[in-house]
Enzyme design. Sequence first.
Site, PDB file in Angstrom:
ATOM      1  N   HIS A   1      -5.446  -4.890   1.841  1.00 27.81           N
ATOM      2  CA  HIS A   1      -6.521  -5.048   2.810  1.00 27.81           C
ATOM      3  C   HIS A   1      -5.988  -5.546   4.107  1.00 27.81           C
ATOM      4  CE1 HIS A   1     -10.607  -4.707   4.169  1.00 27.81           C
ATOM      5  NE2 HIS A   1     -10.697  -6.073   4.543  1.00 27.81           N
TER       6      HIS A   1
ATOM      7  N   ASP B   1      -5.986  -1.225  -1.248  1.00 30.51           N
ATOM      8  CA  ASP B   1      -7.168  -2.081  -0.692  1.00 30.51           C
ATOM      9  C   ASP B   1      -8.145  -2.263  -1.986  1.00 30.51           C
ATOM     10  OD1 ASP B   1      -9.129  -3.290   0.457  1.00 30.51           O
ATOM     11  OD2 ASP B   1      -8.900  -2.183   2.618  1.00 30.51           O
TER      12      ASP B   1
ATOM     13  N   SER C   1     -11.640  -4.439   8.726  1.00 38.02           N
ATOM     14  CA  SER C   1     -12.743  -4.740   7.787  1.00 38.02           C
ATOM     15  C   SER C   1     -14.133  -4.360   8.490  1.00 38.02           C
ATOM     16  CB  SER C   1     -12.670  -5.906   7.237  1.00 38.02           C
ATOM     17  OG  SER C   1     -13.017  -6.142   6.075  1.00 38.02           O
TER      18      SER C   1
END
Length: 308
Positions: A270, A238, A122
Amino acid sequence: MSNEEVIIGSGTKYPLNGLLEIPDDTNGLIPAVVLVHGSGPSNMDAQIGNNYPFKDLAEGLSKKGIGVLRYDKRTLVYGKEMKNDTGLSVKKETIEDAILAANLLRKDSRIDANKIFIIGHSLGGMLAPRIDAEGGDFAGIIIMGGSPRKFEEILMDQNNDVLNSLNKFFKMIARKQIATLSAKFYNIHKMSDEEAKSTTVLGKYTRAYYFKEMGEHLTYDYLKVLNKPVFILQGEKDFHISVEKDFGGYKEILNDKQNVTFKLYPNLNHLFMPSVYGNIKKSKQEYKVAQHVDEQVINDISDWIFSV
């Protein structure tokens, strides 16, 4: 495999507890990875709800013969004192510790100093090329669920996704709030550092400077000059980022580069776990469901590391 307790940044102002997972059967020097968190305070397992993606990665990769270092994020341990730091930046929050972690691995006699990689998840993936350039000096970079865009652009997209799922009454209220936030973000890069440090944009503590400093070090600028191996992974389901703008954005920037490998995973979210609701409005419920990082992802990362 053995789990060894370590301290990242021993002797600094912000020492952090960490775990180094070392495979049992090691013939000669082993490759190793540093795991770098996404946004927000996070423990060494990168726990979100009932999921522990960094623990899964550490256990999975060490079974494949790769050493894995993970640690508590600085804002988790020292968040109370850091929230009043008007000059808080991703450098202080994430980058410095990731470099210290890489240095700790380099000093370990069991690890091949020329085979140390970074896995950024991320926001950690967005920062990974900068961490490498500012002293991480990795053999290769693995970006999981990252983005080549500015952080505030992603946040605005997330807000708009939520907005579009609301009923008429709440949509009206939310639209005004999002417009205010958008105006704040729009002005950030016109501010001086001092102005940015004295302007809050999210909640009581998140300053404009955090976004301004990050926006002055774009992922794009690092990646376009990078010649070392890069592996970019994203889950198709995601809902924090976009397949088109983020995975597609990386492809657009890097398509002509031979050093980059891309992989998009059907039905993964995600956290690179099976999608449950596939809806940003239900993110809390999504992460309450206890799951594990998909085995294919661990296999692919391991294969890629050994192929480099």
